[in-house]
Scaffold this active site. Structure first.
Site, PDB file in Angstrom:
ATOM      1  CG  HIS A 260      -1.948   1.063   1.183  1.00  0.00           C
ATOM      2  ND1 HIS A 260      -2.325   1.747   2.302  1.00  0.00           N
ATOM      3  CD2 HIS A 260      -2.672   1.584   0.172  1.00  0.00           C
ATOM      4  CE1 HIS A 260      -3.226   2.660   1.981  1.00  0.00           C
ATOM      5  NE2 HIS A 260      -3.459   2.579   0.689  1.00  0.00           N
TER       6      HIS A 260
ATOM      7  CD  GLU B 296      -2.771   2.342  -3.579  1.00  0.00           C
ATOM      8  OE1 GLU B 296      -3.485   3.355  -3.464  1.00  0.00           O
ATOM      9  OE2 GLU B 296      -3.030   1.254  -3.007  1.00  0.00           O
ATOM     10  CG  HIS B 297      -0.433   5.988  -0.980  1.00  0.00           C
ATOM     11  ND1 HIS B 297      -1.396   6.959  -1.078  1.00  0.00           N
ATOM     12  CD2 HIS B 297      -1.037   4.892  -0.456  1.00  0.00           C
ATOM     13  CE1 HIS B 297      -2.536   6.493  -0.627  1.00  0.00           C
ATOM     14  NE2 HIS B 297      -2.342   5.230  -0.236  1.00  0.00           N
TER      15      HIS B 297
END
Length: 132
Positions: A86, A89-90
């Site tokens: 995650h 992803e950012h």
């Protein structure tokens, strides 16, 4: 990194054996089956970086967009670094060579009435955008 591609049905495809022993489909021989009444055109290509791409042109579309699924998600996080998928992803939205500022690509899309987003699932991370 493992990259997911769209499933292409049908095909009288040739395969090339790569130096690492894997088989790679030759892009020029892929046939994409579609319904007879489908007015869209499809093209398959392999980019220089190895990513497999299917483009779809729809003469009736009023917007454009793309999506990309990477087969790495939260199940791939190391035990000692939960949330890594995650986090990465950012990181994608923090800039690139062409759009070096934080959110630069999003600002470019917004100038053209577009947007982007992403999500991390258990087994994949998906990025997508659209422009009206």
């Amino acid at each position: 990194m493992r990259v997911a591609s769209l499933v292409i049905t049908g095909a009288s495809a040739r395969f090339l054996r790569l130096s690492d022993g894997k088989l790679e489909q030759e892009a020029s021989t892929v046939n994409i089956r579609k319904p007879q009444l489908d007015l869209r055109t499809y093209e398959y290509a392999v980019l220089d970086n190895g990513i497999k791409v299917v483009t779809v042109a729809d003469p009736t579309a009023t917007s454009v967009g793309f999506g990309c699924a990477v087969t790495a998600g939260s199940y791939d996080d190391p035990r000692d670094v939960p949330g890594l998928a995650h986090f990465l992803e950012h990181m994608v939205f923090l800039g690139s060579k062409k759009y070096p500022t934080d959110g630069g690509f999003d600002k470019y899309l917004a100038m053209h009435d577009g947007s982007s987003n992403a999500y991390t699932d258990k087994e994949k991370t998906v990025y997508y955008n659209g422009v009206n």
